[in-house]
Design a protein around this motif. Structure first.
Motif, PDB file in Angstrom:
ATOM      1  N   LEU A 242       0.795  -1.226   0.000  1.00  0.00           N
ATOM      2  CA  LEU A 242       0.000   0.000   0.000  1.00  0.00           C
ATOM      3  C   LEU A 242       0.828   1.276   0.000  1.00  0.00           C
ATOM      4  CD1 LEU A 242      -2.743  -0.979   2.629  1.00  0.00           C
ATOM      5  CD2 LEU A 242      -2.755  -1.340   0.150  1.00  0.00           C
ATOM      6  N   ASP A 243       2.052   1.236   0.507  1.00  0.00           N
ATOM      7  CA  ASP A 243       2.810   2.476   0.701  1.00  0.00           C
ATOM      8  C   ASP A 243       4.180   2.485   0.044  1.00  0.00           C
ATOM      9  OD1 ASP A 243       4.070   0.647   2.316  1.00  0.00           O
ATOM     10  OD2 ASP A 243       4.086   1.917   4.105  1.00  0.00           O
ATOM     11  N   GLY A 244       4.496   1.474  -0.733  1.00  0.00           N
ATOM     12  CA  GLY A 244       5.781   1.459  -1.426  1.00  0.00           C
ATOM     13  C   GLY A 244       6.916   0.879  -0.619  1.00  0.00           C
ATOM     14  N   HIS A 245       6.675   0.499   0.638  1.00  0.00           N
ATOM     15  CA  HIS A 245       7.697  -0.161   1.448  1.00  0.00           C
ATOM     16  C   HIS A 245       7.452  -1.667   1.413  1.00  0.00           C
ATOM     17  CE1 HIS A 245       9.222   3.609   3.216  1.00  0.00           C
ATOM     18  NE2 HIS A 245       7.955   3.992   3.215  1.00  0.00           N
ATOM     19  N   GLY A 246       8.443  -2.423   1.845  1.00  0.00           N
ATOM     20  CA  GLY A 246       8.286  -3.869   1.913  1.00  0.00           C
ATOM     21  C   GLY A 246       8.598  -4.547   0.597  1.00  0.00           C
ATOM     22  N   PHE A 247       8.692  -5.883   0.662  1.00  0.00           N
ATOM     23  CA  PHE A 247       9.165  -6.649  -0.483  1.00  0.00           C
ATOM     24  C   PHE A 247       8.213  -7.749  -0.946  1.00  0.00           C
ATOM     25  CE2 PHE A 247      13.006  -5.472   2.038  1.00  0.00           C
ATOM     26  CZ  PHE A 247      13.534  -4.542   1.142  1.00  0.00           C
ATOM     27  N   ALA A 248       7.101  -7.976  -0.235  1.00  0.00           N
ATOM     28  CA  ALA A 248       6.264  -9.119  -0.601  1.00  0.00           C
ATOM     29  C   ALA A 248       4.806  -8.848  -0.289  1.00  0.00           C
ATOM     30  CB  ALA A 248       6.732 -10.373   0.147  1.00  0.00           C
TER      31      ALA A 248
ATOM     32  N   ILE B 100      10.225 -13.320   7.282  1.00  0.00           N
ATOM     33  CA  ILE B 100      10.579 -11.944   6.922  1.00  0.00           C
ATOM     34  C   ILE B 100      10.944 -11.898   5.442  1.00  0.00           C
ATOM     35  CG2 ILE B 100      12.050  -9.964   7.439  1.00  0.00           C
ATOM     36  CD1 ILE B 100      12.649 -11.293  10.150  1.00  0.00           C
ATOM     37  N   ALA B 101      10.195 -11.148   4.663  1.00  0.00           N
ATOM     38  CA  ALA B 101      10.476 -11.021   3.234  1.00  0.00           C
ATOM     39  C   ALA B 101      11.709 -10.171   3.010  1.00  0.00           C
ATOM     40  CB  ALA B 101       9.276 -10.400   2.520  1.00  0.00           C
ATOM     41  N   GLY B 102      12.465 -10.531   1.987  1.00  0.00           N
ATOM     42  CA  GLY B 102      13.636  -9.761   1.595  1.00  0.00           C
ATOM     43  C   GLY B 102      13.531  -9.363   0.131  1.00  0.00           C
ATOM     44  N   PRO B 103      14.514  -8.615  -0.353  1.00  0.00           N
ATOM     45  CA  PRO B 103      14.473  -8.190  -1.761  1.00  0.00           C
ATOM     46  C   PRO B 103      14.646  -9.369  -2.710  1.00  0.00           C
ATOM     47  CG  PRO B 103      16.573  -7.622  -0.742  1.00  0.00           C
ATOM     48  CD  PRO B 103      15.691  -8.125   0.366  1.00  0.00           C
ATOM     49  N   ASP B 104      14.185  -9.185  -3.922  1.00  0.00           N
ATOM     50  CA  ASP B 104      14.368 -10.175  -4.987  1.00  0.00           C
ATOM     51  C   ASP B 104      13.756 -11.528  -4.652  1.00  0.00           C
ATOM     52  OD1 ASP B 104      15.891  -8.238  -6.390  1.00  0.00           O
ATOM     53  OD2 ASP B 104      17.667  -8.781  -5.229  1.00  0.00           O
ATOM     54  N   GLY B 105      12.656 -11.516  -3.927  1.00  0.00           N
ATOM     55  CA  GLY B 105      11.953 -12.764  -3.657  1.00  0.00           C
ATOM     56  C   GLY B 105      12.535 -13.608  -2.545  1.00  0.00           C
ATOM     57  N   SER B 106      13.521 -13.098  -1.820  1.00  0.00           N
ATOM     58  CA  SER B 106      14.128 -13.862  -0.734  1.00  0.00           C
ATOM     59  C   SER B 106      13.274 -13.761   0.524  1.00  0.00           C
ATOM     60  CB  SER B 106      15.539 -13.345  -0.442  1.00  0.00           C
ATOM     61  OG  SER B 106      15.492 -11.999   0.017  1.00  0.00           O
ATOM     62  N   ALA B 107      13.548 -14.656   1.484  1.00  0.00           N
ATOM     63  CA  ALA B 107      12.840 -14.632   2.760  1.00  0.00           C
ATOM     64  C   ALA B 107      13.679 -15.329   3.816  1.00  0.00           C
ATOM     65  CB  ALA B 107      11.475 -15.306   2.650  1.00  0.00           C
ATOM     66  N   LEU B 108      13.511 -14.903   5.059  1.00  0.00           N
ATOM     67  CA  LEU B 108      14.187 -15.518   6.204  1.00  0.00           C
ATOM     68  C   LEU B 108      13.152 -16.072   7.162  1.00  0.00           C
ATOM     69  CD1 LEU B 108      17.012 -12.961   7.196  1.00  0.00           C
ATOM     70  CD2 LEU B 108      17.293 -15.156   6.032  1.00  0.00           C
ATOM     71  N   LEU B 109      13.451 -17.234   7.733  1.00  0.00           N
ATOM     72  CA  LEU B 109      12.616 -17.822   8.763  1.00  0.00           C
ATOM     73  C   LEU B 109      13.341 -17.694  10.098  1.00  0.00           C
ATOM     74  CD1 LEU B 109       9.981 -19.546   9.205  1.00  0.00           C
ATOM     75  CD2 LEU B 109      11.497 -21.533   9.197  1.00  0.00           C
ATOM     76  N   ARG B 110      12.670 -17.096  11.079  1.00  0.00           N
ATOM     77  CA  ARG B 110      13.256 -16.938  12.415  1.00  0.00           C
ATOM     78  C   ARG B 110      12.371 -17.650  13.428  1.00  0.00           C
ATOM     79  NH1 ARG B 110      13.298 -11.151  14.310  1.00  0.00           N
ATOM     80  NH2 ARG B 110      11.522 -11.692  15.611  1.00  0.00           N
TER      81      ARG B 110
ATOM     82  N   PRO C 129      13.738 -21.145   0.495  1.00  0.00           N
ATOM     83  CA  PRO C 129      13.622 -21.105  -0.969  1.00  0.00           C
ATOM     84  C   PRO C 129      12.319 -20.448  -1.407  1.00  0.00           C
ATOM     85  CG  PRO C 129      14.268 -23.292  -0.195  1.00  0.00           C
ATOM     86  CD  PRO C 129      13.877 -22.510   1.015  1.00  0.00           C
ATOM     87  N   ALA C 130      12.381 -19.727  -2.501  1.00  0.00           N
ATOM     88  CA  ALA C 130      11.184 -19.079  -3.043  1.00  0.00           C
ATOM     89  C   ALA C 130      10.105 -20.116  -3.327  1.00  0.00           C
ATOM     90  CB  ALA C 130      11.535 -18.326  -4.332  1.00  0.00           C
ATOM     91  N   GLY C 131       8.882 -19.783  -2.950  1.00  0.00           N
ATOM     92  CA  GLY C 131       7.772 -20.690  -3.134  1.00  0.00           C
ATOM     93  C   GLY C 131       7.566 -21.670  -2.000  1.00  0.00           C
ATOM     94  N   GLN C 132       8.534 -21.725  -1.059  1.00  0.00           N
ATOM     95  CA  GLN C 132       8.439 -22.653   0.070  1.00  0.00           C
ATOM     96  C   GLN C 132       8.210 -21.932   1.398  1.00  0.00           C
ATOM     97  OE1 GLN C 132       8.484 -26.103  -0.264  1.00  0.00           O
ATOM     98  NE2 GLN C 132       8.281 -25.479  -2.406  1.00  0.00           N
ATOM     99  N   GLU C 133       7.828 -20.653   1.333  1.00  0.00           N
ATOM    100  CA  GLU C 133       7.741 -19.850   2.556  1.00  0.00           C
ATOM    101  C   GLU C 133       6.729 -20.426   3.562  1.00  0.00           C
ATOM    102  OE1 GLU C 133       8.963 -17.232  -0.899  1.00  0.00           O
ATOM    103  OE2 GLU C 133       7.298 -18.625  -0.509  1.00  0.00           O
ATOM    104  N   VAL C 134       5.522 -20.682   3.122  1.00  0.00           N
ATOM    105  CA  VAL C 134       4.497 -21.175   4.044  1.00  0.00           C
ATOM    106  C   VAL C 134       4.816 -22.596   4.498  1.00  0.00           C
ATOM    107  CG1 VAL C 134       2.052 -21.770   4.264  1.00  0.00           C
ATOM    108  CG2 VAL C 134       2.738 -19.617   3.170  1.00  0.00           C
ATOM    109  N   THR C 135       5.363 -23.402   3.614  1.00  0.00           N
ATOM    110  CA  THR C 135       5.778 -24.755   4.002  1.00  0.00           C
ATOM    111  C   THR C 135       6.810 -24.701   5.110  1.00  0.00           C
ATOM    112  OG1 THR C 135       5.299 -25.667   1.815  1.00  0.00           O
ATOM    113  CG2 THR C 135       6.871 -26.872   3.186  1.00  0.00           C
TER     114      THR C 135
END
Length: 442
Positions: free
Chosen positions: A117-123, A170-180, A191-197
């Motif tokens: 909605l505001d131009g911030h964030g990656f996903a 946590i979403a990152g640039p270029d489709g990346s993500a971190l799980l904490r 891996p991209a596409g495996q975030e919810v898994t």
């Protein structure tokens, strides 16, 4: 405000979790002094206009006519008759707010409300929310999670990642993500596409580790030795790249009014409104539903974001009683239920807090007129009023704790774990003491 953390500081004794948690739900009503209470889980705080209207109708027909948003973006109905559970459940099912009777209390998902909605964030974390919710409800094992277990889906801005949920994506640039996991300082790439898994694998591994060890816990942070390098490994981390540090940036939070968007940006924009202590009447909710462009996102800061809503709806929302102008002492100000709704409270903390905040607003106006008076700051630390030592609904991180003592209030920075000195004040002295505490930067 963010979800209330349990008092399990590093090195502290782990609470006894041998009993089931007592979190209320839509089917499990909680008895309170003002009647029964129902908590309706809203993953990501997401509501359609039709669902919002259904909640308003239910509050008016079955409860006290008001709806209360929580620090996890859920909704509570209060003042319910103890026998109305079946009718409430049918009303919720009719609009898709009760997709699973067995899983309704474990649908605890917070997400960045300003994503896209505001131009911030990656996903587009709202897509993650919907997939996670559907797969949670379809997984038999997930019903074993505590009603307090929390998932956080952050679009990279750091707003809900700051909650230190049990599992954070946590979403990152270029489709990346971190799980904490829990309060870990590091995360693992997903891996991209495996975030919810990956999120579901982590939660399932937590339950498996508890069974294997014989331990009892509601939160992953209570048994950090079990995951991820304990008796059971987290499948999502198997063969993953080395852990990387999680940068602890926070914000931006939704501020009330028209959402700021970058010039020429392809983002939806919209409006953001606040509610006094998260409560709004049925008529206000109908106004909210009428102003939205199809979707409402309730925030963990007890407000609502209306994606795509036009700015010309702000005057009507303000007239309905919503906060629509930024820079008020009410920003990031919360309070527990207090009397008369909670018998454990020493006083009507919301009435006391409202008087202090409204007086502060008048004082701020006087300051603008060059009068030598001081009110609560319009920026600074969040502040929370509590009627007893349980401090229900208080923020995470640094905050101003205003605790009722029976003779007045005790003001402390950073709640029960504060290192600074507490200040005991009367109601008349409270505004100045809170103003000073909110300005604290160390």
């Amino acid at each position: 405000m963010p979800p209330t953390p349990d008092a399990t500081a590093p090195g502290a004794a782990v609470p006894d979790r041998g009993r089931a948690d007592a979190c209320p739900g839509a089917l499990r009503l909680h008895p309170a002094d003002d009647g029964a209470l129902a908590r309706v889980r809203l993953p990501g705080g997401l509501l359609t206009a039709r669902q919002a209207l259904a909640l308003a109708d239910a509050a008016e027909a079955l409860g006290d006519g008001e709806l209360e948003t929580t620090s996890r973006g859920n909704v509570q109905l209060r003042g319910l008759a103890s026998h109305c559970g079946a009718e409430l459940a049918e009303r919720l099912r009719a609009v898709g707010l009760l997709p699973s009777d067995t899983h309704e209390r474990v649908r605890n998902i917070v997400a960045s409300p300003l994503a896209g909605l505001d131009g911030h964030g990656f996903a587009d974390v709202q897509a993650w929310v919907r997939e996670l919710d559907a797969r949670l409800c379809a997984s038999d094992w997930a019903a074993g999670l505590s009603g307090k277990f929390l998932f956080a889906l952050d679009d990279g801005r750091g707003d809900v990642a700051a909650f230190d949920a049990d599992v954070t994506l946590i979403a990152g640039p270029d489709g990346s993500a971190l799980l904490r996991l829990g309060r870990a300082a590091h995360g693992r790439p997903v891996p991209a596409g495996q975030e919810v898994t990956a999120v579901l694998d982590a939660a399932r591994a937590f339950l498996h580790a508890l069974r294997e060890s014989g331990r009892k816990a509601w939160h992953l942070r209570e048994v950090p030795e079990l995951l991820p390098a304990g008796p059971v490994s987290v499948p999502a981390f198997a063969g993953a790249a080395p852990a990387v540090g999680v940068v602890r940036t926070v914000g931006p939070f939704p501020t009330v009014g028209r959402l700021a968007t970058p010039a020429g940006g392809a983002v939806a924009g919209g409006l953001s409104v606040g509610m006094r202590f998260g409560r709004a009447g049925a008529a206000q909710w109908r106004e909210l539903a009428g102003a939205c462009a199809g979707e409402i996102r309730l925030t963990p800061w007890r407000g609502a974001v209306l994606p795509g809503a036009p700015a010309d709806r702000l005057p009507a929302l303000a007239a309905a009683g919503f906060r629509t102008a930024p820079g008020s002492p009410w920003e990031r100000a919360t309070a527990c239920t207090g009397l008369p709704g909670c018998a454990k409270s020493r006083t009507d903390v919301r009435a006391d807090a409202a008087r202090a905040l409204d007086a502060a607003r008048a004082l701020d106006a006087a300051v603008a007129g060059s009068l030598p008076v001081v009110g609560l700051p319009t920026a600074g630390l969040p502040v929370h009023w509590s009627g007893c030592e349980r401090r229900c609904g208080h923020p995470a991180g640094r905050w101003v704790d205003v605790l009722a003592t029976g003779q007045g209030y005790r003001v402390t920075v950073n709640g029960p774990a504060a290192a600074g000195a507490a200040v005991d004040v009367t109601n008349e002295e409270m505004a100045e003491a809170v103003a000073e505490a909110r300005r604290t930067t160390k």
